[in-house]
Design a protein around this motif. Structure first.
Motif, mmCIF file in Angstrom:
data_model
loop_
_atom_site.group_PDB
_atom_site.id
_atom_site.type_symbol
_atom_site.label_atom_id
_atom_site.label_comp_id
_atom_site.label_asym_id
_atom_site.label_seq_id
_atom_site.Cartn_x
_atom_site.Cartn_y
_atom_site.Cartn_z
ATOM 1 N N MET B 227 -19.916 10.585 33.639
ATOM 2 C CA MET B 227 -20.521 10.031 35.201
ATOM 3 C C MET B 227 -19.424 9.745 35.433
ATOM 4 S SD MET B 227 -22.812 10.828 36.948
ATOM 5 C CE MET B 227 -24.693 10.974 36.973
ATOM 6 N N VAL B 228 -19.118 8.795 34.280
ATOM 7 C CA VAL B 228 -18.007 7.314 34.424
ATOM 8 C C VAL B 228 -17.040 8.170 35.593
ATOM 9 C CG1 VAL B 228 -16.532 5.731 34.290
ATOM 10 C CG2 VAL B 228 -18.989 5.740 32.968
ATOM 11 N N THR B 229 -16.784 9.150 34.359
ATOM 12 C CA THR B 229 -14.943 10.117 34.527
ATOM 13 C C THR B 229 -15.576 10.276 35.965
ATOM 14 O OG1 THR B 229 -15.131 10.496 32.697
ATOM 15 C CG2 THR B 229 -13.295 11.353 34.355
ATOM 16 N N VAL B 230 -16.524 11.305 36.199
ATOM 17 C CA VAL B 230 -16.764 11.775 38.354
ATOM 18 C C VAL B 230 -16.908 11.178 38.867
ATOM 19 C CG1 VAL B 230 -18.963 13.490 38.819
ATOM 20 C CG2 VAL B 230 -18.069 13.957 36.067
ATOM 21 N N LEU B 231 -17.720 9.989 38.589
ATOM 22 C CA LEU B 231 -17.629 8.317 39.175
ATOM 23 C C LEU B 231 -15.940 8.011 39.685
ATOM 24 C CD1 LEU B 231 -20.730 6.823 38.646
ATOM 25 C CD2 LEU B 231 -20.513 7.840 41.010
ATOM 26 N N ALA B 232 -15.264 8.061 39.008
ATOM 27 C CA ALA B 232 -13.912 7.484 39.279
ATOM 28 C C ALA B 232 -13.087 8.608 40.165
ATOM 29 C CB ALA B 232 -13.063 7.410 38.074
ATOM 30 N N VAL B 233 -13.311 10.017 40.172
ATOM 31 C CA VAL B 233 -12.637 11.302 40.808
ATOM 32 C C VAL B 233 -13.017 11.026 42.028
ATOM 33 C CG1 VAL B 233 -12.430 13.570 41.177
ATOM 34 C CG2 VAL B 233 -12.066 11.735 38.376
ATOM 35 N N LEU B 234 -14.932 11.108 41.985
ATOM 36 C CA LEU B 234 -15.202 11.277 43.541
ATOM 37 C C LEU B 234 -14.594 9.546 44.329
ATOM 38 C CD1 LEU B 234 -19.196 11.769 43.585
ATOM 39 C CD2 LEU B 234 -17.275 13.035 44.913
ATOM 40 N N SER B 235 -14.870 8.607 43.546
ATOM 41 C CA SER B 235 -14.203 7.306 44.496
ATOM 42 C C SER B 235 -13.358 7.203 45.502
ATOM 43 C CB SER B 235 -14.399 6.241 43.355
ATOM 44 O OG SER B 235 -13.481 5.937 42.942
ATOM 45 N N ILE B 284 -14.823 3.683 54.608
ATOM 46 C CA ILE B 284 -13.835 3.839 53.354
ATOM 47 C C ILE B 284 -14.004 2.063 52.336
ATOM 48 C CG2 ILE B 284 -12.130 3.551 52.512
ATOM 49 C CD1 ILE B 284 -11.330 5.909 54.076
ATOM 50 N N GLY B 285 -14.348 1.265 53.021
ATOM 51 C CA GLY B 285 -14.145 0.327 52.332
ATOM 52 C C GLY B 285 -15.840 -0.454 51.997
ATOM 53 N N GLY B 286 -16.894 0.694 52.380
ATOM 54 C CA GLY B 286 -17.875 0.079 51.928
ATOM 55 C C GLY B 286 -18.080 1.178 50.564
ATOM 56 N N LEU B 287 -17.752 2.126 51.666
ATOM 57 C CA LEU B 287 -17.977 3.227 49.755
ATOM 58 C C LEU B 287 -17.165 2.575 48.395
ATOM 59 C CD1 LEU B 287 -16.456 6.646 51.435
ATOM 60 C CD2 LEU B 287 -18.980 6.170 50.414
ATOM 61 N N TYR B 288 -15.541 2.351 49.019
ATOM 62 C CA TYR B 288 -15.377 1.797 47.324
ATOM 63 C C TYR B 288 -16.209 -0.070 46.868
ATOM 64 C CZ TYR B 288 -11.285 4.336 47.608
ATOM 65 O OH TYR B 288 -9.745 4.556 47.601
ATOM 66 N N ALA B 289 -17.224 -0.563 47.811
ATOM 67 C CA ALA B 289 -18.183 -1.508 47.480
ATOM 68 C C ALA B 289 -19.244 -0.649 46.805
ATOM 69 C CB ALA B 289 -18.479 -2.373 48.472
ATOM 70 N N LEU B 290 -19.118 0.657 47.582
ATOM 71 C CA LEU B 290 -20.895 0.583 46.671
ATOM 72 C C LEU B 290 -20.628 1.646 45.366
ATOM 73 C CD1 LEU B 290 -23.677 2.213 47.412
ATOM 74 C CD2 LEU B 290 -22.756 4.150 47.633
ATOM 75 N N PHE B 291 -19.240 2.609 44.655
ATOM 76 C CA PHE B 291 -18.390 2.334 43.740
ATOM 77 C C PHE B 291 -18.738 1.507 42.637
ATOM 78 C CE2 PHE B 291 -17.782 6.580 46.125
ATOM 79 C CZ PHE B 291 -17.783 7.100 45.124
ATOM 80 N N ASP B 292 -18.577 0.624 43.067
ATOM 81 C CA ASP B 292 -18.489 -0.708 42.402
ATOM 82 C C ASP B 292 -20.046 -1.242 41.714
ATOM 83 O OD1 ASP B 292 -15.504 -1.208 42.722
ATOM 84 O OD2 ASP B 292 -15.573 -2.745 44.409
ATOM 85 N N MET B 293 -21.013 -1.268 42.708
ATOM 86 C CA MET B 293 -22.164 -1.705 41.845
ATOM 87 C C MET B 293 -22.823 -0.711 40.870
ATOM 88 S SD MET B 293 -23.931 -3.103 45.857
ATOM 89 C CE MET B 293 -23.051 -2.202 47.044
ATOM 90 N N VAL B 294 -22.207 0.676 41.367
ATOM 91 C CA VAL B 294 -22.972 1.772 41.082
ATOM 92 C C VAL B 294 -22.056 2.295 39.251
ATOM 93 C CG1 VAL B 294 -22.928 4.162 40.383
ATOM 94 C CG2 VAL B 294 -23.317 3.217 43.084
ATOM 95 N N TYR B 295 -21.154 1.758 38.653
ATOM 96 C CA TYR B 295 -20.038 1.777 38.009
ATOM 97 C C TYR B 295 -21.327 0.687 36.839
ATOM 98 C CZ TYR B 295 -15.935 3.845 38.997
ATOM 99 O OH TYR B 295 -14.936 4.645 39.600
ATOM 100 N N PRO B 296 -21.526 -0.735 37.016
ATOM 101 C CA PRO B 296 -21.870 -1.742 36.412
ATOM 102 C C PRO B 296 -23.343 -0.667 35.747
ATOM 103 C CG PRO B 296 -21.711 -2.572 37.713
ATOM 104 C CD PRO B 296 -20.975 -0.956 38.257
ATOM 105 N N LEU B 297 -23.984 0.050 36.602
ATOM 106 C CA LEU B 297 -25.554 0.976 36.709
ATOM 107 C C LEU B 297 -25.261 2.031 35.200
ATOM 108 C CD1 LEU B 297 -26.932 0.807 39.757
ATOM 109 C CD2 LEU B 297 -26.788 -0.648 38.149
#
Lengths: 544, 308
Positions: B227-235, B284-297
């Motif tokens: 998941m973490v790798t997939v999220l990193a690639v997606l972001s 795009i800023g919103g997307l990055y912020a979203l990913f920043d919030m999802v990583y810890p989850l």
């Protein structure tokens, strides 16, 4: 247990697939339902602008606009003025004052903008208000009237609160007083820009939606819906001319930007009509102006000789030597450009007024214009010493290709031309600043008479715009002024002579008028298109 | 929480900087908006009147201050071309672009799941060939190809302007496929590479030894670790995908932000361009912020690091 879960899983998936298929079928059926026999589907290549005559700039949007709105006067396919909202008109004081009698049975389309009443008749107040709005600040077509109607320019620049030359005489008569007499004033009013609009368009609740979800005129079609990908119109069954209530009940304009996709959609029968852009022409042609027989079996074609011109202008303050300009005038092979660039779909021209405009006779015999020997003689008389002349080209209307062909042709007579490509607005900026020695330009004429074309482009008083070439000739100025009071044959003859006089100084190299080739379904007959590019669908017939 | 606040503050500053620099950049371009509005035939008096009315005669710093104040009120001004409100126009077109991007992301993620499923069944040999094809096709080419195929074989081609009906959603499917091809290739390749690592292989062996069914191993144990790798690639892929929608919108004639952007560039419609750039930056800023919030989850290691 596992088996029963698997069976349940299959039932669920099967049910989902079934529901999806039924929904898809229903959705497809509803799309197909739009394509009934009385619907004409038209492909356009650019997104429509706001459907507001006061702001519209893109000629492609006019294809739609002219179905919805009407002005005081119209133009038939042969270039003759026909009555529209004005049923009669007359001039006094040698063409200084014009009175228009408003048709009593002309009404605006039904629309919520009229509140409780679904629609209302068009009054003299509406006409006066609409003409004033054209003069108003921020109005794109202001130039059509600002140098003609008294007080129009002052209203446009905010110096006056109303237009002094526009007066409501009574409920059905409007009087327009001009700055100077103009026997040809009605030819200013035939363009789609000079439309009669309801005053309710400026109400706060309608203002932002105007031209987007609301567009109310009195034309043969009314707007049903508008988006940036599709515009739908329905026939106005209450149209004032009962003989012209459209037989085609619905028009659907679909935006398809890609040429290949437009052709594929036409091939599939999903499109009934499309004007062919120049890059599409080779697909349809066997040779210059020769359509492939296999396509003539399949589709019908119509040539639309719209009032336009493609030209190469000079800045006369920079390219001062008239002999050099004349050398270019005789050295450019206009017919070759038309053949090479437009595959024959154009009329070579050497003057400003296009053929067919209000009976205008060209002032030049086109066969004698291209003369390399004469070009070389003129060049020998000039002070030209082999320096490069900069020609500004842009990205529209084949400007760059015209520049390249011109560059080659000039090389053969010994003139060096250097191309400089900018975007269209960039070129206009350079012309207005006065630092473009030569420039490529195309003009879609809004005026439908040659006197107006000449009076708009060449008087000294029109410098720096629209006298883009900074042309000044007192004799031409005086003769152009005299044209104002001339009528009929005399006006046509004098126009041709004044044009010939101006062209002796070669302020610009007028090259050709482009003819639009329109491909359409054979079901569509009696299609007429006037010089302003108005597709008169209300006169056309679509076979069941 | 403090970390989240600092990330949001960072994105907010970034957006302000982008808005300001785009204002300055667009206003040093030598163009006359009043002339653009009134056209080449308008008289100089008319043009001057409009220039004054639009506040274009004020110094650039004053214009910039006025603009920033307007943007703070979400007022981006009016189009130079036809005077429509920029905010209305951008918001009207945003759903098409967002739906297109969301559909393409779903297709790409779905394809990644399919790849994972094939890996679990030991049938992943075809994937590298497919991924090579999807990854090397230029978006412009694949979009034209898919559009031509759609004309011949797909009945839903008429889009009425908003994704507000099933017919319109179905019309967006071919462009979404064209848009998804590149992310499909990247995600699939990432999953194949990660699934083949020693850690994941050990995990699978251990799960099999415990008698856990294959489907469960792939989609609960392996996927969670990927998941973490997939999220990193997606972001990293999503901003690129958002930009690629512009090409696809033009080929399929869809009225989204991309088509509007191209039109505005060609017409030098600066207020519209500024509006699009701001919305693009926000998205795009919103997307990055979203990913920043999802990583810890999804990753306890990230959670632990920020908790300290």
């Amino acid at each position: 247990m596992a088996e029963s879960r698997s069976a349940l899983w299959k039932v669920v998936v099967g049910a989902i697939v079934l529901v999806l298929l039924v929904t898809l079928y229903q959705s497809f059926k509803s799309q197909k339902g739009d394509e009934s026999a009385v619907t004409l589907r038209i492909a356009i290549e650019t997104e429509p602008e706001r459907l507001d005559p006061l702001t519209v700039k893109n000629p492609k949007t006019f294809l739609m606009l002219m179905q919805i709105y009407e002005g005081l006067l119209g133009l038939d396919e042969s270039g003759r003025i026909v009555p529209a909202i004005a049923e009669r008109w007359e001039s006094a004081d040698n063409g200084l004052t014009w009175r228009f009698a408003i048709r009593k049975n002309a009404r605006f389309h039904e629309s919520p903008i009229f509140g409780g009443a679904k629609s209302r008749p068009i009054t003299a107040e509406d006409v006066a208000w609409s003409l004033s709005a054209v003069c108003g600040p921020g109005s794109y077509p202001a130039f059509v009237l600002s140098d003609a109607i008294q007080g129009c320019a002052d209203f446009g620049s905010g110096k006056a609160k109303d237009v002094s030359g526009i007066k409501v005489v009574d409920g059905s008569t409007v009087e327009v007083t001009l700055i100077k007499p103009e026997a040809f004033f009605p030819y200013r009013l035939t363009t789609g820009w000079i439309a009669v609009l309801p005053r309710e368009m400026t109400a706060p609740e309608n203002k932002e939606k105007w031209g987007l979800s609301i567009a109310v005129g009195s034309g043969p079609y009314r707007l049903v819906s508008s988006s940036d990908s599709e515009v739908v119109m329905a026939a106005n069954d209450a149209y004032w001319d009962s003989t012209r209530v459209p037989q085609i009940k619905k028009l659907v304009y679909r935006v398809i930007k890609n040429d290949q996709l437009r052709i594929a959609e036409m091939d599939k029968g999903a499109i009934d009509l499309m004007p062919l852009s120049v890059p599409m022409l080779p697909v349809f042609l066997d040779g210059p102006r020769k359509i492939k027989p296999v396509l003539t079996d399949k589709y019908a074609f119509k040539e639309a000789p719209i009032y336009n011109t493609n030209l190469l202008g000079f800045n006369l303050n920079v390219v001062k030597d008239v002999h050099l300009r004349r050398a270019m005038f005789f050295g450019v092979d206009r017919k070759a450009i038309v053949e090479k660039l437009l595959y024959g779909y154009g009329d070579a021209m050497a003057g400003a007024a296009p053929p067919g405009m209000n009976g205008f006779q060209p002032s030049f015999k086109m066969d004698a214009i291209f003369d390399v020997e004469r070009a070389k003689q003129e060049l020998a008389k000039s002070t030209y010493a082999g320096e490069e002349i900069e020609l500004f080209v842009h990205d529209l209307g084949g400007s760059e290709q015209i520049g390249q062909i011109f560059q080659d042709q000039m090389k053969s007579i010994g003139v060096k031309v250097k191309l400089n490509k900018l975007d269209m607005n960039g070129v206009i900026g350079r012309i207005i600043k006065g630092d473009a020695p030569m420039f490529s330009m195309f003009l879609d004429y809004v005026f439908s008479s040659p006197e107006l074309v000449l009076l708009n482009l060449f008087p000294s008083s029109k410098r720096p715009v629209p006298n883009f070439w900074q042309y000044s000739n007192p004799e031409a100025d005086a003769r152009l002024e005299r044209l104002r009071t001339m009528t009929g044959e005399a006006a046509v003859r004098e126009s041709a002579q004044v044009e010939a006089l101006i062209m002796k100084d070669v302020p610009a190299l007028f090259l050709f008028r482009q003819i639009t080739l329109v491909a359409h379904s054979k079901r569509l007959t009696k299609l007429s298109i006037n010089g302003h590019g108005h597709y008169q669908f209300e006169r056309a017939v679509l076979a069941q | 929480m403090a970390w989240l606040a600092s990330r949001l503050a960072f994105h907010a500053c970034l957006i302000v900087a982008v808005v300001l620099s785009c204002f300055v950049l667009f206003h040093i371009v030598p163009t006359d908006p009043a002339r653009s509005i009134l056209g080449p035939q308008a008289t100089e008096a008319q043009v001057e009147g409009l220039r004054e009315e639009l506040g274009l005669n004020a110094p650039l710093a004053t214009q910039a201050a006025r603009y920033m104040a307007s943007v703070a009120r979400l007022d981006f001004g009016r189009s130079y071309i036809d005077r429509r409100l920029v905010s209305d126009e951008v918001l009207k077109r945003l759903p098409t672009t967002l739906v297109l991007a969301a559909m393409a992301t779903s297709i790409a993620v779905g394809y990644a799941f399919f790849a994972l499923w094939l890996i679990g069944r030991g049938k992943a040999r075809v994937l590298p060939v497919l991924d090579f094809a999807w990854g090397t096709l230029p978006t412009l080419f694949s979009a034209v190809l898919i559009a031509l195929l759609a004309v011949h074989f797909y009945p839903f081609r008429s889009y009425t302007g908003q994704p507000d009906s099933l017919g319109n959603w179905l019309t967006l499917l071919p462009p979404a496929i064209a848009l998804a091809l590149y992310p499909m290739a990247i995600l699939s390749r990432t999953i194949q590479r990660e699934a083949g690592t020693r850690e994941i292989a050990g995990l699978v062996r251990a799960a099999r030894a415990r008698g856990i069914p294959q489907r469960s191993i792939q989609f609960r144990h392996v996927l969670r670790n990927l998941m973490v790798t997939v999220l990193a690639v997606l972001s990293n892929l999503l901003p690129q995908l958002f930009t690629a929608t512009f090409i696809v919108e033009i080929v399929f004639s869809l009225p989204g932000l991309g088509a509007l952007m191209l039109k505005s560039i060609l017409q030098r419609d600066l207020p519209m361009l500024e509006g699009i750039v701001v919305v693009n930056t926000l998205a795009i800023g919103g997307l990055y912020a979203l990913f920043d919030m999802v990583y810890p989850l999804v990753d306890p290691r990230v959670r632990g690091r920020y908790a300290r």
